[in-house]
Design an enzyme around this catalytic site. Structure first.
Site, PDB file in Angstrom:
ATOM      1  N   LEU A  15       0.767  -1.143   0.064  1.00 50.44           N
ATOM      2  CA  LEU A  15      -0.020  -0.042   0.003  1.00 50.44           C
ATOM      3  C   LEU A  15       0.851   1.325   0.066  1.00 50.44           C
ATOM      4  O   LEU A  15       0.453   2.456  -0.441  1.00 50.44           O
ATOM      5  CB  LEU A  15      -1.033  -0.121   1.310  1.00 50.44           C
ATOM      6  CG  LEU A  15      -1.883  -1.182   1.360  1.00 50.44           C
ATOM      7  CD1 LEU A  15      -2.631  -1.130   2.582  1.00 50.44           C
ATOM      8  CD2 LEU A  15      -2.953  -0.878   0.244  1.00 50.44           C
ATOM      9  N   GLY A  16       2.068   1.164   0.430  1.00 52.01           N
ATOM     10  CA  GLY A  16       3.038   2.562   0.661  1.00 52.01           C
ATOM     11  C   GLY A  16       3.993   2.126   1.373  1.00 52.01           C
ATOM     12  O   GLY A  16       4.295   1.241   2.121  1.00 52.01           O
ATOM     13  N   ARG A  17       4.984   3.111   1.098  1.00 52.13           N
ATOM     14  CA  ARG A  17       6.271   2.638   1.847  1.00 52.13           C
ATOM     15  C   ARG A  17       6.669   3.955   2.728  1.00 52.13           C
ATOM     16  O   ARG A  17       6.601   5.093   2.039  1.00 52.13           O
ATOM     17  CB  ARG A  17       7.441   2.609   0.750  1.00 52.13           C
ATOM     18  CG  ARG A  17       7.319   1.321  -0.023  1.00 52.13           C
ATOM     19  CD  ARG A  17       8.478   1.051  -0.852  1.00 52.13           C
ATOM     20  NE  ARG A  17       7.859   0.171  -2.164  1.00 52.13           N
ATOM     21  CZ  ARG A  17       8.262  -1.142  -1.726  1.00 52.13           C
ATOM     22  NH1 ARG A  17       8.617  -1.684  -0.526  1.00 52.13           N
ATOM     23  NH2 ARG A  17       7.984  -2.114  -2.713  1.00 52.13           N
ATOM     24  N   SER A  19       9.652   5.747   5.904  1.00 52.01           N
ATOM     25  CA  SER A  19      10.913   5.635   6.431  1.00 52.01           C
ATOM     26  C   SER A  19      11.111   4.752   7.393  1.00 52.01           C
ATOM     27  O   SER A  19      12.282   4.257   7.597  1.00 52.01           O
ATOM     28  CB  SER A  19      11.246   7.163   7.251  1.00 52.01           C
ATOM     29  OG  SER A  19      10.280   7.232   8.302  1.00 52.01           O
ATOM     30  N   ALA A  20      10.140   4.027   8.247  1.00 49.89           N
ATOM     31  CA  ALA A  20      10.437   3.046   8.996  1.00 49.89           C
ATOM     32  C   ALA A  20      10.095   1.675   8.535  1.00 49.89           C
ATOM     33  O   ALA A  20      10.608   0.558   9.240  1.00 49.89           O
ATOM     34  CB  ALA A  20       9.401   3.064  10.258  1.00 49.89           C
ATOM     35  N   ASP A 133       5.659  12.311  15.964  1.00 51.12           N
ATOM     36  CA  ASP A 133       5.939  12.282  14.398  1.00 51.12           C
ATOM     37  C   ASP A 133       4.643  12.621  13.753  1.00 51.12           C
ATOM     38  O   ASP A 133       4.401  12.272  12.813  1.00 51.12           O
ATOM     39  CB  ASP A 133       6.571  11.021  14.014  1.00 51.12           C
ATOM     40  CG  ASP A 133       7.182  11.437  12.339  1.00 51.12           C
ATOM     41  OD1 ASP A 133       7.356  12.606  12.269  1.00 51.12           O
ATOM     42  OD2 ASP A 133       7.144  10.698  11.812  1.00 51.12           O
TER      43      ASP A 133
END
Length: 414
Positions: A15-17, A19-20, A133
């Site tokens: 679905l998405g990428r 930073s973690a 964050d």
């Protein structure tokens, strides 16, 4: 290709990428889920696995209509190296996607979204959990199930990820971990993150929803961090006074001066009816897209590449111009006292050049050239006038010129 995560979950597609790690569409015993699989270098860290186990109960117990629920924390997996958060699946886009499409939001919509997230934060803070964050990428918009055009529900995601990953080993002394545009000044100064850092970040998001840019963004990471400590947010033209008072109070440099999450949610809900029908603010293009590409004077070296940021639940092309959740060195006292390097995005009227932009610099150079030209012309006129008054020119002709009289009558020859 399907992959088993633990004994109960299976991933299907990305679905998405972030930073973690990578977010997958998955399947569990109770239906579809979102599975955030942490990066391999994080998953192999034994300290991180221990922190996962320690935070498991707190994260699983964090339930609120405006928080993406964590259903499970998986440690291990078929290869023994998986660390994953299994979360409720949100079908809508993240707030970054929505903001990029709309450019800036109407005050009523922006405040409604912020009030919902503040309500969720109040529950987390009461449980002793700080997000650390908050940014548009970590706010998801769930469309109404009835399809009647009801505004979407805002939900805050990635709770606990920053703390899990960054402490204690990954957030050691002298480092700042977060997204520069949303980092509270006390974090830059090396103080521990308390609940007030979430308030600062959330109201920075509100400012961005209204303006289309953050109050202290622009330039390289060090410049942004310095501005977080040394500068005051510029007022947005057209913002009603009650809303601006909330923005100003929650962007205060002193953490104790900011509202608490429950207070912020309450104040925003009180203001909301008065914002009905107001259009998005008309404050010009903050990014300089309408400006000619002329280098500033003097030119500054280009900053290095920034880490890519991919929204949590979308799989399209990443935005490679936004730093996100990155480790930053804390500026020392001398650097903080030196002011910002680079230009913050400040509100301006439509068509007005932004200070520090190429068009602003070109206009300044044109003004300097015009001033020099005018000064040279004045000097030339003064010189010619002085030459005439002192009898400049041929001496013979001067000897035959009648003397000047103060009465304006011709002098009589002797």
């Amino acid at each position: 290709m399907a992959r088993n995560i633990g004994s109960q979950y299976t991933t299907h597609r990305v679905l998405g990428r972030g930073s973690a790690g990578t977010v997958w569409l998955g399947e569990g015993p109770q239906g579809p889920v979102a599975i955030k699989l942490l990066r391999e270098d994080l998953a192999t860290d034994p300290e991180l696995a221990e922190r996962f186990a320690h935070e498991r109960h707190a994260l699983l117990g964090l339930e609120h209509p405006h928080i993406v629920g964590v259903r499970d924390l998986v440690i291990g997996g078929e290869d023994g190296q998986d660390l994953a958060l299994v979360m409720d699946l949100v079908r809508g886009p993240d707030l970054r996607t929505h903001l990029e499409r709309e450019r800036r939001l109407a005050p009523h919509e922006a405040v409604a979204i912020t009030a919902q997230i503040a309500a969720g934060l109040s529950v987390a803070h009461a449980a002793g959990i700080v997000h650390r964050d908050i940014k548009p990428e970590n706010i998801l918009l769930e469309p109404a199930a009835d399809g009647t055009g009801t505004p979407p529900t805002a939900l805050l995601t990635d709770f606990g990820v920053a703390k899990l990953i960054d402490e204690p080993r990954h957030g050691g002394k002298g480092g700042v971990v977060g997204t520069p545009d949303y980092v509270a000044p006390e974090i830059v100064e090396g103080l521990p993150p308390r609940a007030a850092v979430d308030i600062y970040a959330l109201v920075t998001v509100l400012y961005e929803l209204l303006a289309g840019f953050t109050p202290f963004g622009g330039g390289h990471t060090g410049a942004v961090l310095r501005r977080q400590v040394t500068e005051t947010a510029a007022r947005l033209p057209g913002v009603p006074d009650p809303l601006w008072e909330v923005l100003q109070q929650c962007l205060a440099k002193a953490p104790a001066s900011r509202l608490r999450a429950a207070e912020l949610a309450s104040r925003l809900r009180e203001i909301l009816p008065s914002l009905e029908g107001l259009p998005p603010l008309d404050i010009g293009d903050p990014d300089g897209a309408d400006e000619p590409q002329e280098p500033a004077d003097p030119p500054r070296p280009a900053p290095g590449p920034l880490p890519a940021a991919v929204p949590l639940v979308r799989a399209d092309i990443p935005d490679d111009e936004r730093a996100t959740h990155t480790r930053m060195r804390v500026p020392d006292a001398e650097e903080l006292a030196g002011g910002a390097h680079g230009t913050a995005r400040t509100p301006r009227a439509p068509g007005q050049a932004r200070a520090g932009s190429a068009r602003h610099a070109a206009a300044a150079r044109r003004k300097r050239r015009l001033a020099i030209t005018v000064a040279a012309g004045v000097l030339a006129v003064v010189a010619v006038g002085g030459w005439l008054l002192t009898g400049g020119g041929d001496d013979d002709s001067n000897s035959h010129r009648p003397p000047h009289t103060t009465t304006g009558e011709p002098a009589l020859a002797p």
